[in-house]
Design a protein around this motif. Sequence first.
Motif, mmCIF file in Angstrom:
data_model
loop_
_atom_site.group_PDB
_atom_site.id
_atom_site.type_symbol
_atom_site.label_atom_id
_atom_site.label_comp_id
_atom_site.label_asym_id
_atom_site.label_seq_id
_atom_site.Cartn_x
_atom_site.Cartn_y
_atom_site.Cartn_z
ATOM 1 N N LEU A 81 -5.250 -3.021 8.589
ATOM 2 C CA LEU A 81 -4.478 -1.654 8.883
ATOM 3 C C LEU A 81 -5.478 -0.493 8.582
ATOM 4 N N ALA A 82 -6.643 -0.717 8.042
ATOM 5 C CA ALA A 82 -7.391 0.454 7.682
ATOM 6 C C ALA A 82 -8.509 0.521 8.665
ATOM 7 N N PHE A 83 -8.538 -0.292 9.629
ATOM 8 C CA PHE A 83 -9.677 -0.407 10.805
ATOM 9 C C PHE A 83 -9.594 1.095 11.582
ATOM 10 N N GLY A 84 -10.672 1.591 11.769
ATOM 11 C CA GLY A 84 -10.798 2.945 12.562
ATOM 12 C C GLY A 84 -10.421 3.914 11.458
ATOM 13 N N LYS B 41 4.507 3.655 15.011
ATOM 14 C CA LYS B 41 4.946 4.356 13.879
ATOM 15 C C LYS B 41 5.692 3.549 13.134
ATOM 16 N N VAL B 42 5.428 3.538 11.966
ATOM 17 C CA VAL B 42 6.240 2.614 10.801
ATOM 18 C C VAL B 42 7.134 3.643 10.159
ATOM 19 N N HIS B 43 8.345 3.372 9.927
ATOM 20 C CA HIS B 43 9.357 4.068 9.001
ATOM 21 C C HIS B 43 9.330 3.175 7.659
ATOM 22 N N HIS B 44 9.470 3.767 6.793
ATOM 23 C CA HIS B 44 9.637 3.119 5.406
ATOM 24 C C HIS B 44 8.296 2.520 5.022
ATOM 25 N N TRP B 45 7.135 3.247 5.453
ATOM 26 C CA TRP B 45 5.705 2.580 5.196
ATOM 27 C C TRP B 45 5.685 2.220 3.679
ATOM 28 N N ARG B 46 5.980 3.298 2.894
ATOM 29 C CA ARG B 46 6.000 3.487 1.387
ATOM 30 C C ARG B 46 6.634 2.000 0.727
ATOM 31 N N VAL B 47 7.940 2.031 1.156
ATOM 32 C CA VAL B 47 8.720 0.975 0.614
ATOM 33 C C VAL B 47 8.196 -0.353 1.033
ATOM 34 N N ALA B 48 7.683 -0.750 2.260
ATOM 35 C CA ALA B 48 6.867 -1.931 2.540
ATOM 36 C C ALA B 48 5.678 -2.059 1.706
ATOM 37 N N TRP B 49 4.793 -1.294 1.323
ATOM 38 C CA TRP B 49 3.591 -1.512 0.632
ATOM 39 C C TRP B 49 3.991 -1.391 -1.102
#
Length: 168
Positions: free
Chosen positions: A112-115, A58-66
């Motif tokens: 990261l989009a696999f599945g 579970k990633v925190h700050h996903w939006r900031v990273a991308w």
Amino acid sequence: MSDTQVEELRGAAPAPSADLLDRIRRHRKHTLEVLTVSAVALIPWTVLLALSLPSGYKVHHWRVAWVGFDVLLLTAMAATAVFGWLRHRAVIVAGLATAVLLIGDAWFDVSLAFGTPEVWLSAALALFIELPLAGYLIHRVMRMISLAQWPSAETRTHGDRTTGSDVC
């Protein structure tokens, strides 16, 4: 007119001093040593990550990273365009950096989009936009480098004169 002035008129660069050549050789050797040690050290680190990282997280700050990555990519593209319009040789570094970021973006988008249903859009963007643009930039950078006037490898040291193979 001196020989140096004649060479300058012909576009030949003055021969580098022996001290400069020695300093360049030392810097080259140290750089190659650092890169070699880093590459060797990366092998066990990669194996450790492959064995220890969880398959999900579970990633925190996903939006900031991308968004941050895309801002970096945008900055590299803009720098490449600006340096290109200015005909500045820094376009080579900016173009190569942009290509590497595009390849990284394609990798992470797809992996990261696999599945998920988004994998097809990610793969399409990678195959038809990001990777071709990266390939084009690498091709153009290689072409610009090939157009540069480098000393020939056949030339040997003659007095103060040396070759690119002795320098690099």
